[in-house]
Design an enzyme around this catalytic site. Structure first.
Site, PDB file in Angstrom:
ATOM      1  N   SER A 256       0.768  -1.247   0.000  1.00 37.24           N
ATOM      2  CA  SER A 256       0.000   0.000   0.000  1.00 37.24           C
ATOM      3  C   SER A 256       0.796   1.293   0.000  1.00 37.24           C
ATOM      4  O   SER A 256       0.269   2.334  -0.377  1.00 37.24           O
ATOM      5  CB  SER A 256      -0.936   0.009   1.212  1.00 37.24           C
ATOM      6  OG  SER A 256      -0.175  -0.089   2.404  1.00 37.24           O
ATOM      7  N   PRO A 258       2.891   4.519  -0.868  1.00 37.28           N
ATOM      8  CA  PRO A 258       2.741   5.497   0.221  1.00 37.28           C
ATOM      9  C   PRO A 258       1.306   5.789   0.627  1.00 37.28           C
ATOM     10  O   PRO A 258       1.059   6.696   1.419  1.00 37.28           O
ATOM     11  CB  PRO A 258       3.399   6.746  -0.361  1.00 37.28           C
ATOM     12  CG  PRO A 258       3.127   6.643  -1.819  1.00 37.28           C
ATOM     13  CD  PRO A 258       3.179   5.182  -2.161  1.00 37.28           C
ATOM     14  N   GLY A 260      -1.575   6.381  -1.498  1.00 35.76           N
ATOM     15  CA  GLY A 260      -2.478   7.130  -2.376  1.00 35.76           C
ATOM     16  C   GLY A 260      -3.688   6.313  -2.796  1.00 35.76           C
ATOM     17  O   GLY A 260      -4.827   6.792  -2.747  1.00 35.76           O
ATOM     18  N   LYS A 261      -3.446   5.065  -3.195  1.00 40.40           N
ATOM     19  CA  LYS A 261      -4.566   4.203  -3.617  1.00 40.40           C
ATOM     20  C   LYS A 261      -5.425   3.819  -2.413  1.00 40.40           C
ATOM     21  O   LYS A 261      -6.652   3.730  -2.516  1.00 40.40           O
ATOM     22  CB  LYS A 261      -4.022   2.960  -4.316  1.00 40.40           C
ATOM     23  CG  LYS A 261      -3.245   3.254  -5.597  1.00 40.40           C
ATOM     24  CD  LYS A 261      -2.749   1.974  -6.251  1.00 40.40           C
ATOM     25  CE  LYS A 261      -1.803   2.254  -7.403  1.00 40.40           C
ATOM     26  NZ  LYS A 261      -0.487   2.763  -6.939  1.00 40.40           N
ATOM     27  N   CYS A 377       2.720  -0.596 -12.705  1.00 41.60           N
ATOM     28  CA  CYS A 377       3.080   0.599 -13.502  1.00 41.60           C
ATOM     29  C   CYS A 377       4.135   0.194 -14.525  1.00 41.60           C
ATOM     30  O   CYS A 377       5.088   0.924 -14.788  1.00 41.60           O
ATOM     31  CB  CYS A 377       3.551   1.745 -12.613  1.00 41.60           C
ATOM     32  SG  CYS A 377       4.936   1.346 -11.532  1.00 41.60           S
TER      33      CYS A 377
END
Length: 434
Positions: A256, A258, A260-261, A377
């Protein structure tokens, strides 16, 4: 600033180096103008390092490994400035390079540096010409990308698409934000930011997402401190939109940091239910906590374990799981030049093995009828489409759940890097049958 640039570049030795952290650390007490100059030299030199080294090898007829690292980086930043920063007079660049040899107590190399750079200026056209007919080598040199990555991209996409991906890695990264306020409407947040003088353009592929043309000091605004928006890229935002957890659900974000999601999932769930945010690096949990606090997130609980090791107590505990795994990062090379330089086929194969271990575990943590998103990514098929085939072959109770994207039903979403629109990203959603 050039001295600091050389020191930072000497610290960057492999894919685990982090130029952004090093720059942030060294730019704390300097002016905005100096900071901009420092970042330009460091990022520019890194983004072009293989090409610069190609020139230096031709210029000095020495193996790169034979160079003193400080002298090598003095030559790198000097040739970078000559080629790409045309507002700086060439004589000033050479004088500063010679002065740097004395600053680093390497005066015995002053004549060598001076002579090499003057020779480069006299014969610039010859030294900058890439003299190979091999397409892989030419792309690797021109776009300063590890030849293993170039080869895999050519295998996956062919010449024309690979060229587009490599060209995008040389672009300046765009700056995207997601509206994240529980109190204000999207229109109110955008109005506030425009009143501060920020120029915004809405994304056409993800909700609540805007590109900021002039983001300087935007993180110092009251809007940011109050959690009205957060910095997040389009692909990352789409990941949460695809998982789309319902209110009062129990959710696991397995990798998880940093956060953001994680925070986006909490926003979608309107702070209801429970989200368990895990990361193997304990220190990274602090960043998740900070993000949750600023964004007024109340339903996140932190976990700290190795996702590649199975935990029996988590078996069939979650309604939704986000499996945004460690990856090669080939979709975000414009943001992380270390990836271009150091990512090899060997390290990519190691990463794929880890991706599969993590996914095999989290499938067991999903309830029957639950949904899981796998995302990276990266744009490499070995980390994406080939992994999907592996997952479906191994887990017979998993099925792909098609998602609506740009008015079409798709088995997965794949974004190839596109200038000022998005980074490279891959997203696929599964559901678990009984």
């Amino acid at each position: 600033m050039r001295k600091i640039a050389v020191e930072i570049l000497c610290e960057i030795k492999d894919e685990n180096s982090n130029s952004t952290n090093l720059l942030n650390k060294n730019a704390k007490n300097i002016s905005e103008l100096d900071s901009k100059f420092l970042r330009e030299i460091v990022y520019g030199t890194l983004e072009n390092r293989i090409y610069l080294d190609y020139i230096i090898k031709k210029l000095c007829k020495l193996r790169i490994k034979k160079f003193n690292p400080y002298i090598l980086n003095i030559l790198r930043i000097s040739i970078y400035q000559i080629l790409f920063m045309d507002k700086i007079p060439e004589f000033a660049i050479i004088n500063e390079a010679v002065n740097l040899t004395k600053t680093f107590k390497l005066k015995k190399f002053s004549s060598f540096v001076n002579g090499s750079l003057r020779n480069f200026l006299r014969n610039k056209e010859d030294f900058t010409k890439i003299e190979t007919e091999n397409l892989e080598e030419k792309f690797a040199i021109k776009y300063s990308t590890n030849i293993d990555v170039v080869k895999i991209l050519l295998e996956d996409y062919g010449k024309d698409e690979t060229l587009k991906i490599l060209e995008s890695s040389m672009d300046r990264p765009h700056f995207a934000i997601r509206i994240s306020s529980f109190e204000k409407s999207e229109e109110e947040v955008i109005s506030d930011l425009k009143n501060f003088g920020y120029k915004l353009k809405k994304s056409d592929i993800s909700k609540l997402t805007y590109f900021v043309e002039n983001p300087t000091n935007i993180l110092e605004t009251e809007s940011f401190r109050n959690g009205d928006f957060t910095v997040q890229d389009v692909g990352s935002i789409l990941t949460g939109e695809v998982l789309a957890p319902k209110e009062n659900s129990k959710v696991l974000d397995i990798c998880s940091a940093p956060g953001g999601k994680t925070c986006h999932l909490a926003f979608q769930m309107k702070n209801t239910g429970e989200i368990f945010a895990n990361d193997i690096v304990k220190s990274k949990l602090i960043k998740i906590e900070e993000n949750c606090k600023r964004l007024n997130i109340k339903n996140v609980k932190l976990l700290n374990f190795d996702a590649s090791v199975y935990k029996e107590e988590l078996k069939e505990q979650f309604d939704y799981i986000l499996c945004d795994v460690i990856c090669s990062g080939v979709g975000v090379m414009d943001r992380k030049p270390e990836i271009k330089l150091f990512r090899s086929r060997e390290t990519i194969e190691e990463i794929i093995s880890l991706q599969r271990k993590i996914f095999d575990n989290v499938v067991e943590y999903l309830k029957v009828g639950g949904e899981i998103v796998y995302s990276t990514c990266s744009v490499l098929k070995c980390e994406n489409e080939e992994n999907v085939k592996y997952f479906l072959d191994k887990h017979k109770n998993l099925k792909i759940k098609e998602v609506k994207f740009l008015e079409k039903e798709e088995k997965f979403i794949k974004l190839l890097p596109e200038k000022q629109k998005h980074n490279g990203f891959f997203i696929v959603k599964f559901y678990k049958e009984g």
